[in-house]
Design a protein around this motif. Structure first.
Motif, PDB file in Angstrom:
ATOM      1  N   THR A  82      42.876  48.980  45.172  1.00 51.60           N
ATOM      2  CA  THR A  82      41.678  48.198  44.641  1.00 51.60           C
ATOM      3  C   THR A  82      40.488  49.162  44.513  1.00 51.60           C
ATOM      4  O   THR A  82      39.585  48.787  44.253  1.00 51.60           O
ATOM      5  N   GLU A  83      40.488  50.479  45.003  1.00 51.75           N
ATOM      6  CA  GLU A  83      39.579  51.163  44.767  1.00 51.75           C
ATOM      7  C   GLU A  83      39.016  51.597  43.484  1.00 51.75           C
ATOM      8  O   GLU A  83      39.738  52.316  42.526  1.00 51.75           O
ATOM      9  N   ALA A  84      38.146  51.049  42.838  1.00 57.24           N
ATOM     10  CA  ALA A  84      37.640  50.863  41.534  1.00 57.24           C
ATOM     11  C   ALA A  84      36.383  51.676  41.174  1.00 57.24           C
ATOM     12  O   ALA A  84      35.960  51.993  40.011  1.00 57.24           O
ATOM     13  N   GLU A  85      35.856  52.320  42.442  1.00 57.00           N
ATOM     14  CA  GLU A  85      34.269  52.786  42.205  1.00 57.00           C
ATOM     15  C   GLU A  85      34.776  54.135  41.349  1.00 57.00           C
ATOM     16  O   GLU A  85      35.666  54.861  41.902  1.00 57.00           O
ATOM     17  N   LYS A  86      33.839  54.522  40.569  1.00 55.48           N
ATOM     18  CA  LYS A  86      33.971  55.882  39.802  1.00 55.48           C
ATOM     19  C   LYS A  86      34.413  57.058  40.565  1.00 55.48           C
ATOM     20  O   LYS A  86      35.235  57.890  40.332  1.00 55.48           O
ATOM     21  N   GLY A  87      33.627  57.160  41.871  1.00 57.91           N
ATOM     22  CA  GLY A  87      34.023  58.152  42.727  1.00 57.91           C
ATOM     23  C   GLY A  87      35.070  58.246  43.249  1.00 57.91           C
ATOM     24  O   GLY A  87      35.801  59.379  43.319  1.00 57.91           O
ATOM     25  N   GLN A  88      35.589  57.235  43.264  1.00 56.31           N
ATOM     26  CA  GLN A  88      36.981  57.139  44.196  1.00 56.31           C
ATOM     27  C   GLN A  88      37.996  57.527  43.107  1.00 56.31           C
ATOM     28  O   GLN A  88      39.094  58.422  43.603  1.00 56.31           O
ATOM     29  N   LYS A 103      44.516  47.071  41.443  1.00 54.66           N
ATOM     30  CA  LYS A 103      44.910  45.597  41.826  1.00 54.66           C
ATOM     31  C   LYS A 103      43.840  44.823  41.696  1.00 54.66           C
ATOM     32  O   LYS A 103      42.599  45.011  41.747  1.00 54.66           O
ATOM     33  N   PRO A 104      44.189  43.523  41.101  1.00 60.47           N
ATOM     34  CA  PRO A 104      45.391  42.921  40.688  1.00 60.47           C
ATOM     35  C   PRO A 104      45.823  43.606  39.378  1.00 60.47           C
ATOM     36  O   PRO A 104      44.889  43.762  38.743  1.00 60.47           O
ATOM     37  N   PHE A 105      47.071  43.305  39.210  1.00 60.04           N
ATOM     38  CA  PHE A 105      47.761  43.865  37.959  1.00 60.04           C
ATOM     39  C   PHE A 105      48.666  42.922  37.533  1.00 60.04           C
ATOM     40  O   PHE A 105      49.775  42.447  38.409  1.00 60.04           O
TER      41      PHE A 105
ATOM     42  N   THR B  19      45.990  36.559  38.315  1.00 61.28           N
ATOM     43  CA  THR B  19      46.825  37.715  37.822  1.00 61.28           C
ATOM     44  C   THR B  19      48.158  37.891  38.601  1.00 61.28           C
ATOM     45  O   THR B  19      49.301  37.960  38.054  1.00 61.28           O
ATOM     46  N   MET B  20      48.014  37.732  39.943  1.00 62.28           N
ATOM     47  CA  MET B  20      49.207  38.069  40.805  1.00 62.28           C
ATOM     48  C   MET B  20      49.970  36.824  41.067  1.00 62.28           C
ATOM     49  O   MET B  20      51.293  37.157  41.301  1.00 62.28           O
ATOM     50  N   MET B  94      43.292  42.225  48.466  1.00 56.89           N
ATOM     51  CA  MET B  94      42.953  42.422  46.880  1.00 56.89           C
ATOM     52  C   MET B  94      41.658  41.638  46.671  1.00 56.89           C
ATOM     53  O   MET B  94      40.794  42.196  45.974  1.00 56.89           O
ATOM     54  N   GLY B  97      38.908  43.760  48.276  1.00 61.56           N
ATOM     55  CA  GLY B  97      38.906  45.114  47.613  1.00 61.56           C
ATOM     56  C   GLY B  97      38.366  45.122  46.131  1.00 61.56           C
ATOM     57  O   GLY B  97      37.490  46.103  45.877  1.00 61.56           O
ATOM     58  N   SER B  98      38.741  44.268  45.304  1.00 64.73           N
ATOM     59  CA  SER B  98      38.096  44.064  43.832  1.00 64.73           C
ATOM     60  C   SER B  98      36.614  43.737  43.943  1.00 64.73           C
ATOM     61  O   SER B  98      36.210  43.907  43.016  1.00 64.73           O
ATOM     62  N   ALA B 101      34.162  46.652  44.639  1.00 62.73           N
ATOM     63  CA  ALA B 101      33.793  47.616  43.462  1.00 62.73           C
ATOM     64  C   ALA B 101      32.511  46.992  42.792  1.00 62.73           C
ATOM     65  O   ALA B 101      31.700  47.792  42.093  1.00 62.73           O
ATOM     66  N   GLU B 104      29.110  48.047  44.547  1.00 59.37           N
ATOM     67  CA  GLU B 104      29.071  49.461  44.861  1.00 59.37           C
ATOM     68  C   GLU B 104      28.020  50.244  45.581  1.00 59.37           C
ATOM     69  O   GLU B 104      28.019  50.925  46.294  1.00 59.37           O
TER      70      GLU B 104
END
Lengths: 119, 167
Positions: A82-88, A103-105, B19-20, B94, B97-98, B101, B104
């Motif tokens: 789930t880590e979506a930040e640009k730096g990550q 995630k989710p995918f 999605t899931m 999830m 976590g989502s 972002a 930020e």
């Protein structure tokens, strides 16, 4: 024959990934619950691909990739997180991650990623 | 609580379920929550820390939780077992976590999920953190997302762990 290592502290996610791998013809799937378990598996066996979560207890996915690359292991790694930040994302790529899946995918998106790396 | 703090969690919830699991959720009216007890019997809890502190609680009925496992894994469960518990925890993970972002600027860390079974518990949010509840309708019954979120780090609140107590 492809053998894939799936690394995630969630048994749910490991099962989802294993099912998707089976669906693209990979029957040989090994599971690990964290980075330390994964390194033990990598020390014992050869893999075509590693799928790893980022946030896990003991050793996280980023640390796992760094340890793999430091040890000379060049097996492709897809970070599934789930880590979506640009730096990550940048940190992951710099560590040696081959691809990144948020995630989710959907099963379709995962299948597309897998087919890119599997013979 | 500012709406821009709530929206990422609402969007995260609908996105994760769609999605899931393939479930389309219908959101109800948001309300301030005064009780510390979960709304339903199965609750996945995630703590938040960083330049803000808070907590996310995904709560659903027993029957909805069983269906979560079936929808995610294709496994039929007749009781709340380890598989169902892990599936609910992963959903909460999830969602949190989502969502982080999109927040930020707060450099959030999220805890490993905790799942509690039953309503006889108090989920203690971090001190002075306001608490709202967002109800959703799903194809398998109602569920709720509780969010506590406060900018800054109150004294003694550097951890993202959440306290759960039996009542």
């Amino acid at each position: 024959m492809n053998k894939v290592l799936v690394v995630d502290d969630s048994s749910t996610m490991r099962k989802i990934l294993a099912r998707s791998l089976n669906a693209v013809g990979v029957a040989n799937v090994v599971e690990a619950g964290n980075g330390n378990e994964a390194l033990a598996c990598l020390g014992r066996d050869q893999f075509s691909l590693v799928l790893t979560d980022w946030n896990m207890p003991e050793k996280n996915g980023l640390e796992l990739v760094k340890d793999m690359r430091a040890g000379g292991n060049k097996v492709p790694v897809i970070m599934i997180t789930t880590e979506a930040e640009k730096g990550q994302v940048v940190a992951a790529i710099q560590a040696g991650v081959s691809d990144y899946l948020l995630k989710p995918f959907t099963p379709e998106v995962l299948k597309e990623k897998l087919e890119r790396f599997l013979a | 609580m500012k709406v821009e703090y709530i929206n990422p969690f609402v969007q995260g919830t609908t996105s994760v379920f769609s999605t899931m699991l393939g479930w389309e959720l219908q959101r109800g009216g948001i309300f301030a929550k005064n009780s510390s007890q979960p709304e339903f019997e199965v609750s996945g809890i995630i703590g938040l820390s960083g330049r803000a502190v808070g907590c996310v609680v995904l709560s659903m009925s027993r029957s909805a939780a069983l269906q979560v496992a079936e929808s995610m894994l294709g496994e039929t469960a007749s009781e709340i077992n380890d598989t169902v518990v892990d599936a609910v925890g992963e959903l909460a993970n999830m969602i949190a976590g989502s969502s982080k972002a999109k927040l930020e600027q707060f450099q959030l860390s999220i805890s490993i999920p905790t799942v509690i079974i039953g309503k006889g518990f108090a989920i203690a949010f971090p001190k002075e953190v306001p608490r709202v509840c967002i109800p959703f309708d799903s194809p398998y019954g109602p569920l709720t997302l509780e969010i506590g979120f406060k900018e800054g780090t109150p004294a003694g609140s550097s951890s993202n762990s959440v306290v759960v107590q039996a009542v």
